[in-house]
Design an enzyme around this catalytic site. Structure first.
Site, mmCIF file in Angstrom:
data_model
loop_
_atom_site.group_PDB
_atom_site.id
_atom_site.type_symbol
_atom_site.label_atom_id
_atom_site.label_comp_id
_atom_site.label_asym_id
_atom_site.label_seq_id
_atom_site.Cartn_x
_atom_site.Cartn_y
_atom_site.Cartn_z
ATOM 1 C CB ALA A 13 -51.517 5.184 -0.012
ATOM 2 N NE ARG A 18 -39.797 7.713 -11.205
ATOM 3 C CZ ARG A 18 -40.336 8.556 -12.067
ATOM 4 N NH1 ARG A 18 -39.595 9.233 -12.888
ATOM 5 N NH2 ARG A 18 -41.647 8.746 -12.079
ATOM 6 C CB THR A 84 -56.591 6.028 -8.068
ATOM 7 O OG1 THR A 84 -56.932 5.503 -9.354
ATOM 8 C CG2 THR A 84 -55.153 6.521 -8.122
ATOM 9 C CG ASN A 230 -44.327 10.794 -9.644
ATOM 10 O OD1 ASN A 230 -44.926 10.499 -8.626
ATOM 11 N ND2 ASN A 230 -44.922 10.939 -10.800
HETATM 12 C C1 UD1 Z 1 -53.003 8.595 -12.110
HETATM 13 C C2 UD1 Z 1 -54.207 8.481 -13.059
HETATM 14 C C3 UD1 Z 1 -53.809 9.043 -14.432
HETATM 15 C C4 UD1 Z 1 -53.357 10.486 -14.274
HETATM 16 C C5 UD1 Z 1 -52.230 10.589 -13.247
HETATM 17 C C6 UD1 Z 1 -51.949 12.044 -12.929
HETATM 18 C C7 UD1 Z 1 -55.470 6.503 -12.376
HETATM 19 C C8 UD1 Z 1 -55.780 5.076 -12.639
HETATM 20 N N1 UD1 Z 1 -54.581 7.076 -13.182
HETATM 21 O O1 UD1 Z 1 -51.971 7.781 -12.626
HETATM 22 O O2 UD1 Z 1 -54.912 8.974 -15.329
HETATM 23 O O3 UD1 Z 1 -52.942 10.990 -15.535
HETATM 24 O O4 UD1 Z 1 -52.597 9.965 -11.996
HETATM 25 O O5 UD1 Z 1 -50.809 12.187 -12.114
HETATM 26 O O6 UD1 Z 1 -56.043 7.087 -11.470
HETATM 27 N N2 UD1 Z 1 -52.752 6.062 -4.526
HETATM 28 C C9 UD1 Z 1 -53.175 5.512 -3.345
HETATM 29 N N3 UD1 Z 1 -53.454 4.169 -3.326
HETATM 30 C C10 UD1 Z 1 -53.332 3.393 -4.430
HETATM 31 C C11 UD1 Z 1 -52.900 3.973 -5.618
HETATM 32 C C12 UD1 Z 1 -52.614 5.320 -5.646
HETATM 33 O O7 UD1 Z 1 -53.302 6.188 -2.329
HETATM 34 O O8 UD1 Z 1 -53.626 2.195 -4.321
HETATM 35 C C13 UD1 Z 1 -52.469 7.491 -4.530
HETATM 36 C C14 UD1 Z 1 -50.985 7.778 -4.655
HETATM 37 O O9 UD1 Z 1 -50.394 8.026 -3.373
HETATM 38 C C15 UD1 Z 1 -50.941 9.033 -5.485
HETATM 39 C C16 UD1 Z 1 -52.219 8.965 -6.321
HETATM 40 O O10 UD1 Z 1 -53.058 8.045 -5.685
HETATM 41 O O11 UD1 Z 1 -50.982 10.192 -4.672
HETATM 42 C C17 UD1 Z 1 -51.981 8.600 -7.778
HETATM 43 O O12 UD1 Z 1 -51.460 7.299 -7.868
HETATM 44 P P1 UD1 Z 1 -50.373 6.913 -8.960
HETATM 45 O O13 UD1 Z 1 -50.063 5.466 -8.841
HETATM 46 O O14 UD1 Z 1 -49.246 7.864 -8.922
HETATM 47 O O15 UD1 Z 1 -51.224 7.119 -10.323
HETATM 48 P P2 UD1 Z 1 -50.654 7.340 -11.787
HETATM 49 O O16 UD1 Z 1 -50.226 6.054 -12.358
HETATM 50 O O17 UD1 Z 1 -49.674 8.442 -11.787
HETATM 51 CA CA CA Z 2 -48.412 9.620 -10.182
#
Ligand code: UD1
Ligand code: CA
Length: 454
Positions: A13, A18, A84, A230
């Site tokens: 999604a 950045r 996630t 990112n």
């Molecule tokens: C997440 C993990 C963290 C891990 C890190 C590794 C969780 C809660 N945390 O954190 O433990 O160390 O990844 O990179 O899982 N996404 C969606 N829909 C959403 C939210 C996210 O599709 O509602 C997708 C994003 O596009 C992305 C991935 O899930 O590809 C990770 O989401 P992101 O918000 O980047 O998680 P982090 O905070 O980095």
């Molecule tokens: Ca991330």
């Protein structure tokens, strides 16, 4: 591994990143291929049975890319970005089909390798309900921490929610996870949003599984596999790693790379045996190089088939649609586009060959140009086998030069040339005997006459 069924869910999604770009993050390229395409390639090389891609409501370009690179992939829309676990549940219909294993990946982690994914699936096959990839990054800031006791993973703590001792843990969550299909939904449905960000954290799956008396484990891997993108800086770092891997694979396959660190490859570049690549060569997408070919320095090649024993460059530019037959020779400052150059043909210096066919053993002289564009449309040039095109000729397409025909140097050819004929399309040379002497004579007389002698 016995034939277990596997559903892969790729979270892609869109999000405010950045990257500072109008393009969705997962559509940025590494080694000539989108981040998403890399992840989907790793997934399909793990012989999954089904793939689900979760995209945001405005991500139609992402969905289109998923369908393009993996036509069987099913796209699900996560209407609101609520974490996630919430994203994984957007693919609920796919999860309900109950695969043995469920792999969960992020679309922005392009360097993940099939072998690494298989390690996760193995942990599930051996009885874990959840298995998570862990790594020890140089800088753990921002990652969830893996809390391990003995051989079990007991929790993942998000940095925002971690206390000081948990933050000191070096083993971090790479974000890639596997779940046993049998218990996945039961676990996912129990995840709530009681945390600082009010998001549904996939990472809560660990403690929930343990509360259900199920096993969770961490599988530790090297950092490169886990690199999430990112920013443009991280994109460049991932490119460097991808290039290193591709060069290494080419060397292992027997390709001679004189200076590997100067050669840029594409994820799909293919080489035969005894290929030599000199320093500073760039490959774009869809290039195959057959046995014994040599690519000399400073050549740029995309969408091209290089036949056996062909010599290219130095300083050649081969654009998409180029096919070079066995033993063809393409020399310096030659550009080729949408053209077939048959076996043994040569274009050794300073040419443009576009929308053309060059027959076997034809010789295209220095400075020859196919004038393929009339300002509105492109036209074809055909050069027969054994033809000889004199230097600095302009072949105005559409035009055909017959087999074995000659074109005199400096010609502008606008009409077809029959086989074995000679065509000359330039004004006849005139020689004026004694002209220079007469000129010098006028000068010594100090004449004011402005023009040269006849
Ligand atoms: C997440 C993990 C963290 C891990 C890190 C590794 C969780 C809660 N945390 O954190 O433990 O160390 O990844 O990179 O899982 N996404 C969606 N829909 C959403 C939210 C996210 O599709 O509602 C997708 C994003 O596009 C992305 C991935 O899930 O590809 C990770 O989401 P992101 O918000 O980047 O998680 P982090 O905070 O980095
Ligand atoms: Ca991330």
């Amino acid at each position: 591994m016995v034939a277990r069924t596997c559903l892969a869910i790729v979270l892609a999604a869109g999000e405010g990143t950045r990257m500072r770009s109008a393009r969705p993050k997962v559509l940025h390229a590494v080694a000539g291929k989108s981040l998403l395409a890399h992840v989907l390639a790793a997934v399909s090389d793990t012989s999954v049975t089904a793939t689900a891609v979760v995209v945001g409501p405005n991500d139609s370009a992402v969905a289109a890319e998923a369908e393009h690179v993996l036509p069987g992939a099913e796209c699900f829309i996560q209407a609101e970005r609520r974490g996630t676990a919430h994203a994984v549940l957007a693919a609920r219909r796919a999860i309900e089909r109950r695969a043995d294993d469920i792999l969960i990946l992020y679309g922005d982690t392009p360097l993940i390798r099939p072998a690494t994914l298989l390690q996760l699936r193995k942990a599930i096959a051996e009885g874990a309900a959840v298995a998570v990839l862990g790594f020890r990054p140089d800088d753990p800031a921002g990652y969830g921490r893996l809390i391990v006791e003995g051989d079990q993973l007991i929790a993942i703590r998000e940095e925002a929610d971690a206390d000081a001792s948990e933050r000191a843990v070096a083993l971090c969550n790479g974000g890639i996870m596997a779940m046993a299909g049998e218990t996945a939904l039961a676990i996912l449905d129990r995840i709530g949003d009681q945390n600082r960000k009010h998001e549904f954290y996939l990472t809560d799956a660990i403690e929930i599984a343990r509360g259900m008396k199920l096993r969770a484990v961490a599988v530790e891997v090297e950092e490169d596999d886990m690199r999430g993108i990112n920013s443009k800086k991280q994109l460049a770092e991932a490119e460097a790693t991808a290039q290193q891997r591709l060069r290494q694979a080419a060397l292992n396959a027997g390709v001679t790379l004189v200076a590997p660190e100067t050669v840029y490859l594409c994820a799909d570049t293919q080489f035969g045996r005894d290929v030599v690549i000199e320093p500073y060569v760039v490959f774009g997408e869809k290039v195959t190089v057959e046995d014994g070919a040599v690519i000399h320095s400073f050549s740029h090649i995309a969408g091209t088939h290089v036949g056996k024993g062909v010599s290219v460059g130095p300083f050649a530019r081969l654009r998409p649609g180029t096919r070079l037959g066995e033993g063809a020779r393409i020399g310096n400052f030659v550009e080729i586009k949408e053209a077939v150059v048959e076996a043994g043909a040569k274009a050794n210096h300073l040419s443009y060959i576009g929308d053309a066919f060059v027959g076997a053993n034809a010789n295209v002289g220095a400075g020859t140009i196919t004038c393929n564009y009339d300002g509105a449309a492109k036209h074809r040039t055909e050069i027969g086998k054994d033809a000889f095109i004199g230097s600095n000729s302009a072949l105005v397409a559409p035009v055909k030069i017959g087999d074995g025909a000659y074109v005199g140097s400096g010609s502008v050819i606008t009409q077809n040339v029959p086989a074995d004929a000679l065509a000359i399309g330039r004004s006849r040379q005139t020689v004026k005997e004694g002209w220079a002497t007469r000129l010098r004579g006028l000068k010594t007389l100090g004449t004011k006459k402005a023009h040269a002698p006849d």
